[in-house]
Design an enzyme around this catalytic site. Structure first.
Site, PDB file in Angstrom:
ATOM      1  N   ASN A  50      38.183   8.586  56.344  1.00 19.81           N
ATOM      2  CA  ASN A  50      39.055   9.019  57.431  1.00 19.81           C
ATOM      3  C   ASN A  50      39.122  10.543  57.443  1.00 19.81           C
ATOM      4  OD1 ASN A  50      41.088   9.453  59.244  1.00 19.81           O
ATOM      5  ND2 ASN A  50      42.643   8.251  58.171  1.00 19.81           N
ATOM      6  N   SER A 108      42.459   2.582  54.446  1.00 22.91           N
ATOM      7  CA  SER A 108      42.356   3.971  54.877  1.00 22.91           C
ATOM      8  C   SER A 108      41.519   4.066  56.162  1.00 22.91           C
ATOM      9  CB  SER A 108      41.724   4.778  53.757  1.00 22.91           C
ATOM     10  OG  SER A 108      41.597   6.089  54.184  1.00 22.91           O
ATOM     11  N   SER A 137      42.976  11.603  56.520  1.00 25.39           N
ATOM     12  CA  SER A 137      43.529  10.565  55.658  1.00 25.39           C
ATOM     13  C   SER A 137      44.820  11.041  54.985  1.00 25.39           C
ATOM     14  CB  SER A 137      42.485  10.220  54.596  1.00 25.39           C
ATOM     15  OG  SER A 137      42.996   9.226  53.766  1.00 25.39           O
TER      16      SER A 137
HETATM   17  N1  LIG Z   1      45.537   3.951  68.518  1.00 23.69           N
HETATM   18  C1  LIG Z   1      44.520   4.808  68.323  1.00 23.69           C
HETATM   19  N2  LIG Z   1      43.891   5.346  69.383  1.00 23.69           N
HETATM   20  C2  LIG Z   1      42.871   6.210  69.191  1.00 23.69           C
HETATM   21  N3  LIG Z   1      42.403   6.575  67.990  1.00 23.69           N
HETATM   22  C3  LIG Z   1      42.992   6.055  66.901  1.00 23.69           C
HETATM   23  C4  LIG Z   1      44.097   5.169  67.001  1.00 23.69           C
HETATM   24  N4  LIG Z   1      44.467   4.839  65.758  1.00 23.69           N
HETATM   25  C5  LIG Z   1      43.639   5.518  64.913  1.00 23.69           C
HETATM   26  N5  LIG Z   1      42.759   6.253  65.595  1.00 23.69           N
HETATM   27  C6  LIG Z   1      41.693   7.110  65.034  1.00 23.69           C
HETATM   28  O1  LIG Z   1      41.476   6.771  63.724  1.00 23.69           O
HETATM   29  C7  LIG Z   1      41.693   7.847  62.831  1.00 23.69           C
HETATM   30  C8  LIG Z   1      42.338   7.380  61.549  1.00 23.69           C
HETATM   31  O2  LIG Z   1      43.645   6.928  61.793  1.00 23.69           O
HETATM   32  P1  LIG Z   1      44.846   7.162  60.784  1.00 23.69           P
HETATM   33  O3  LIG Z   1      44.808   8.517  60.260  1.00 23.69           O
HETATM   34  O4  LIG Z   1      46.049   6.682  61.464  1.00 23.69           O
HETATM   35  O5  LIG Z   1      44.452   6.194  59.648  1.00 23.69           O
HETATM   36  P2  LIG Z   1      45.343   5.756  58.405  1.00 23.69           P
HETATM   37  O6  LIG Z   1      45.441   4.280  58.444  1.00 23.69           O
HETATM   38  O7  LIG Z   1      46.618   6.501  58.414  1.00 23.69           O
HETATM   39  O8  LIG Z   1      44.440   6.180  57.200  1.00 23.69           O
HETATM   40  P3  LIG Z   1      44.873   6.704  55.762  1.00 23.69           P
HETATM   41  O9  LIG Z   1      45.357   5.565  54.972  1.00 23.69           O
HETATM   42  O10 LIG Z   1      43.646   7.313  55.248  1.00 23.69           O
HETATM   43  O11 LIG Z   1      45.934   7.726  56.027  1.00 23.69           O
HETATM   44  C9  LIG Z   1      42.562   8.790  63.588  1.00 23.69           C
HETATM   45  O12 LIG Z   1      42.360  10.097  63.188  1.00 23.69           O
HETATM   46  C10 LIG Z   1      42.112   8.549  65.027  1.00 23.69           C
HETATM   47  O13 LIG Z   1      40.966   9.321  65.291  1.00 23.69           O
HETATM   48 MG   LIG Z   2      47.411   7.947  57.343  1.00 20.82          MG
END
Ligand SMILES: Nc1ncnc2c1ncn2[C@@H]1O[C@H](COP(=O)(O)OP(=O)(O)OP(=O)(O)O)[C@@H](O)[C@H]1O
Ligand SMILES: [Mg+2]
Length: 1079
Positions: A157, A107, A160
């Site tokens: 997150n 996450s 999330s």
């Molecule tokens: N490539 C990127 N560039 C800039 N910020 C990023 C990038 N990837 C992720 N982030 C930052 O990290 C945060 C968390 O990313 P994301 O929501 O994609 O996580 P996730 O893996 O989908 O988590 P979860 O399993 O909880 O859904 C985003 O809200 C963003 O602020």
């Molecule tokens: Mg996600």
């Protein structure tokens, strides 16, 4: 010309972990850290992309970057998620292979962001057009909608994803997107009713309260204050960098783009509001006579508002919170609910309402974005599913999530190995078996149909009798005790009896990514996911557009006594479908890693990364990839890259690329065990060999650069010299030309001056001669003219003065006449016929002419005057003329009548309503209507009568009643007698023997005597069968009354009679009328 580059150019650390030397966990992490510190967040393991979350926006996702990676080979540029997206898209479009992109990680590692980057890259590079753009826009805009309803802030997150998402994007044969299908997996619905400390409920609740207009909130019966709602945790309601109000607008806009109708959006918001209201319903115990406590709702206001939102009857819902009906076969048993059960029922309803609403949203989006079912579609699936989770307390949700990740790891290993193996076979290289950990055993522990954990949980849930989480754990302890990856304190194996890290009410599973301790509490309830039938029936009955779809089991007509499938069963089933789906596609992996736990940029926590590297099995991944050969490259790019290392291949190799590479390797004396030749690629066993090749290439490039520099400098100096030389020649040529031009101009101007002087002199000479010649000619002409004049005058002198007298006379007369007529013109009298003036005559000899002109002028202006008469005016004048003919100089009254106009109808008989009856009795047009006095012979007094004259008769009528007293046809009138004086008496004499004569003649008097008599005379003259009416004018005449004749005599009245006319009876035969002389 396109410059061929390689992943190996300008590498920070190594861009592909397969080339890491030496390979160890430390070097692996050091490489990741090195690259992360230099903003290189992507690293490859072969074709797998490792993505580090930078926690800040980097300038590497620009449209320029998209163009840079477009249509480039995977290893051509430095690692990037775009390279993977491009590779997947091109092999889908060009090789017709369905693709799936599997994004995993824990996450907050950046899975959702990665999936959005892939989608936006594909949207940018695929076809364009109005229809295609609409599809793209709808696919992209489905994200904000699902994120609002399915994402929440957690400690890990801020955004999330609390559900798993798999999206199939469908393309046509050209690679243009046609639509998509989204599948969702297990929404974490327990969050709706309770959130762990530091976390929030789903975004939509906060977005709605912050972003909706006052009007909308009023309609939804909501208050903007978060603290008013029990279901919203307050400690982290506001999240840094998250603008809920703005996001609400984005979500509404996205819903509109995706195709939600306005009333659908309203219904969705109503359900969200209803969930909030539901949380505020509280219960209190009420004792019953049987000693049991029954729950009652404390304050019914929230319930009422919620019922209004859902369109349910308040009493039905109230009852469903107090009683529970259990149906078994034919029996129906109704039991009361205590307060705890009522709260359980409330929360179950809230959770179900929300999670079903979420599933409905996914179905509704699918309806909008689905592609038309025509020819075969190519498919690219993007899987963004919750990552492996290890919390302090892990429950049913973590168990399910981790099971899903086990399955994904399994498919990852399977497909990676399969791909590797397939490539070896394709290239004809010998396959050596690779040792790796296969997690199928863990999957089996969970999903085995007979003795898997999920199967046992289902068994417990369906079993009659008391079922608790403890009985479930007991069952696990007995059945799974022997399993290598199952650990429990109470299991028969004594291994963990003394393990204090393993509490009695928990069990532990050794997942591929690490050990996870699960607390058995809640497993049974959550697996059952029970919603009391009374509640689902109450919901089904609601008068709301979505409720019937959301609670179909509440339909009383379709009561299903079978238990609904358990949550575990449903999840296992959908994961199975997903795995089967993924296996048919070409996989592409993005493995996301979270660099720190603080959501901060620039921080790289080794231990955290190490943990993720381990459980993602990345080292294993590298080992598998390197098991045979670490590096492989197609012959052509390989030759292109290293051809400068061998004289035979440099600068050009004119044969097949493979032979070129063979010559190159032989020339470089690379040991034969270090490489193998495949069909289209060369395989290099050890990264060291590759790096030594790279080093030699770098050296060689430097030498080549010096050589190029040397040649270039020589060429540049030579070119410069030649250029100078060429310029000097040009300058000299131009100067000479300029000097010669100047000289020529001088000679030319001198010649012109000389020439002009000569020509001037010649011209002046000629001009003098011509002028002299002209003067001579003029002199001759003048002399001859004078001579001719003298001759003519001498000839004509004798004819002058002979007729001069006559001419002077005529001229004088003409002048006098002219003067006379012009003078007359200015002194003309006016155009009035009665104007008698005329200018005096100026000359005696014009006497006759002057009086003739006066007469002609008078006749002419009379004619002019007459010509302007209208027909009516003409008739009036004719009447006046006739009056003058009859009375002029005969009756004294005439003079005063001249100036009075003859009006005829003095009574306005046709218009006056008073005479309407009388008027209607007339069959002819009334020519004259007036009031006259009828003289009574007895006393000489007058009685007022209406006198009417028509074309054929004279009528006398009563003045007041309008009743006709006498009507005399004109032929019966013989004569009219009047006096010579200024009175208005007149007698109408009738023809003897006629019918009218029976009553005798009429003696009348009128003020309009002249007009009456004139009109009578005119009408009598025109009447067809009447004779000319005689007008008798004398101061004495006889009037025949009924029986006898009476003489009417007019005398000049003396002063004693005053100014009025009086009539007196003198005797039987005489009426005397005295007329004053002045009247
Ligand atoms: N490539 C990127 N560039 C800039 N910020 C990023 C990038 N990837 C992720 N982030 C930052 O990290 C945060 C968390 O990313 P994301 O929501 O994609 O996580 P996730 O893996 O989908 O988590 P979860 O399993 O909880 O859904 C985003 O809200 C963003 O602020
Ligand atoms: Mg996600």
């Amino acid at each position: 010309m396109e410059v061929k580059t390689s992943l190996l150019d300008n590498m920070i650390g190594v861009g592909d972990m397969v080339l890491l030397e030496p390979l160890s966990e430390d070097s692996f992490i050091a490489n990741l850290r090195n690259r992360f510190d230099h903003n290189e967040i992507y690293t490859y393991i072969g074709s797998v992309v490792i993505s580090m979350n930078p926690y800040r926006s980097l300038p590497i996702f620009t449209p320029e970057k998209v163009e840079e990676y477009r249509n480039r080979n995977f290893y051509e540029l430095s690692p990037h998620i775009y390279a993977l997206a491009d590779e997947a898209y091109r092999s889908l479009r060009d090789q017709d292979k369905d693709q799936c992109i599997l994004i995993t990680g824990e996450s907050g590692a950046g899975k959702t962001e990665a999936s959005k980057l892939v989608m936006s890259y594909v949207a940018a590079v695929c076809g364009k057009g109005q229809e295609v753009n609409k599809v793209k826009e709808q696919l992209l805009q489905s994200n904000p909608v699902l994120e609002a309803f399915g994402n929440a802030k957690t400690v890990r997150n801020d955004n999330s994803s609390r559900f798993g998402k798999y999206m199939d994007i469908e393309f046509d044969f050209k690679g243009d997107p046609l639509g998509g299908v989204i599948s969702n997996y297990l929404l974490e619905k327990s969050r709706v009713v309770k959130q762990p400390r530091g976390e929030r409920n789903f975004h939509i609740f906060y977005q709605l309260l912050s972003g909706a207009s006052d009007d909308t909130l009023k309609k939804l019966k909501l208050d903007r204050d978060f603290s008013k709602y029990n279901y919203l945790s307050l400690d982290s309601a506001a999240v840094n960098g998250l603008d809920d109000a703005a996001n609400f607008r984005t979500v509404r806009n996205a819903m509109q783009i995706v195709g939600f109708m306005e009333d659908e959006v309203q219904s969705v918001l109503e359900l969200v509001a209803a969930v909030l209201k539901l949380g505020n319903i509280e219960f209190k115990p009420e004792s019953r006579c049987n000693g049991n406590d029954e729950s009652r709702i404390k304050d019914k206001n929230d319930l009422k508002e919620m019922c209004e939102l859902l369109g349910t009857e308040q009493t039905v819902l109230e009852r469903a919170f107090s009683y529970r009906t259990v149906e078994a076969k034919q029996e129906k048993v109704c039991t009361t609910l205590n307060v705890a059960q009522a709260y359980y029922a409330r929360d179950a309803l809230a959770k179900n309402l929300y999670s079903r609403l979420f599933s409905w949203l996914v179905t509704r989006i699918n309806e909008s974005i689905k592609a038309a079912p025509k020819s075969r579609h190519k498919v690219m699936g993007v899987l963004d599913i919750y990552g492996f989770e290890i919390f302090e307390e892990n429950s049913f949700e973590q168990f399910i999530i981790n099971y899903c990740n086990e399955k994904l790891q399994q498919i990852f290993i399977e497909l990676t190995l399969r791909e590797e193996q397939e490539e070896y076979v394709r290239e004809g290289i010998e396959w050596t078996n690779i040792e790796y950990f296969n997690n199928a055993i863990i999957c089996d522990l969970i999903e085995n149909h007979q003795n898997g954990i999920l199967a046992m949980l289902d068994e417990e849930c369906l079993r009659p009798g008391t079922v608790t989480d403890e009985t479930f754990l007991d069952k696990l302890n007995t059945i799974c005790a022997e399993h290598l990856h199952f650990e429990s304190r109470l299991s028969k194996s004594s291994k963990f009896l003394t393990d204090h890290s393993l509490p009695h009410n928990c069990f532990r599973i050794q997942h591929y990514a690490g050990k996870v301790l699960y607390r058995a509490e809640g497993f049974v309830d959550k697996n059952n996911d029970l919603l009391y039938r009374d509640l689902s029936q109450a919901m089904y009955k609601a008068n709301h557009s979505l409720m019937k779809q959301l609670f179909p089991e509440g339909n009383p007509a379709k009561v299903n006594l079978k238990r609904p499938p358990t949550a575990g069963f449903q999840f296992r089933h959908s994961v199975g479908t997903l795995m089967r789906n993924l296996q048919t596609k070409n996989p592409n992996y993005i493995r996301c890693i979270k660099p720190n736990d603080k959501k901060a940029s620039h921080i790289f926590t080794d231990s955290l990364v190490c943990h993720q590297v381990r459980y993602l099995g990345l080292m294993e991944n590298v080992r598998v990839r390197r098991a045979g050969y670490a590096f492989r490259q197609a012959y052509e790019p390989c030759l292109e890259r290293y051809k400068m290392l061998c004289k035979r291949t440099w600068p050009h190799w004119r044969g097949p690329a493979r032979e070129g590479v063979e010559v190159l390797m032989a020339d470089l004396t690379v040991p034969t065990e270090e490489f193998s030749y495949g069909r289209s690629k060369v395989f290099i066993r050890n990264p060291r060999t590759l790096f030594s090749l790279e080093e030699r290439r770098r050296q060689c490039l430097q030498d080549l650069a010096t050589l190029i520099q040397k040649i270039y400098r020589g060429w540049k100096c030579r070119s410069h010299f030649l250029l100078l030389k060429k310029s000097q020649i040009v300058v000299a040529a131009w100067f000479r030309r300029y000097a010669q031009q100047n000289k020529y101009k001088r000679i030319k101007s001198a010649t012109t001056v000389v020439q002009s002087y000569t020509r001037g002199w010649q011209a002046r000479k000629l001009l003098r001669e011509l002028k002299y010649q002209k003067r001579c000619e003029e002199a001759v002409t003048t002399i001859s003219a004078y001579w001719h004049g003298t001759q003519v005058r001498r000839e004509y002198r004798k004819f002058f003065r002979a007729n001069a007298g006559k001419k002077i006379y005529n001229f004088t007369i003409q002048r006098i006449m002219q003067k006379y007529f012009l003078g007359l013109k200015s002194t003309m009298p006016s155009m009035s016929p009665i104007d008698k003036s005329w200018p005096v005559k100026p000359y005696l000899f014009l006497d006759g002419v002057h009086s003739d002109l006066r007469r002609i002028f008078h006749l002419w202006r009379c004619k002019k005057y007459r010509s302007e008469f209208t027909e009516e005016k003409k008739a009036v004048f004719e009447e006046k003329l006739e009056a003058s003919e009859i009375f002029k100089d005969k009756k004294a009254l005439y003079a005063s009548s001249v100036s009075q106009p003859f009006m005829g109808d003095y009574l306005e008989i046709s218009k006056n309503p008073k005479y309407q009856k009388l008027n209607s009795a007339m069959d002819e047009k009334v020519l004259l209507a007036d009031v006259v006095n009828k003289i009574n012979r007895a006393n000489g007094k007058g009685t007022a009568r209406i006198f009417l004259l028509t074309k054929n008769s004279v009528v006398l009528a009563d003045q007041k009643t309008g009743q006709v007293k006498a009507s005399v046809p004109l032929p019966d009138l013989t004569s009219v007698s009047v006096s010579t004086q200024s009175d208005g008496f007149f007698a109408l004499k009738l023809k003897e023997g006629s019918a009218s004569a029976i009553k005798g003649d009429f003696l009348l008097s009128s003020e309009h005597l002249i007009e009456i008599i004139t009109k009578l005379h005119r009408t009598g003259a025109t009447a067809a069968d009447s004779e000319q009416l005689n007008i008798d004018i004398s101061d004495e005449f006889l009037v025949q009354f009924k029986h006898d004749k009476v003489c009417v005599k007019f005398i000049q009245g003396g002063p004693k009679n005053g100014n009025s006319v009086s009539c007196k009876r003198k005797n039987n035969r005489l009426l005397e009328v005295s007329v004053p002389s002045t009247v």
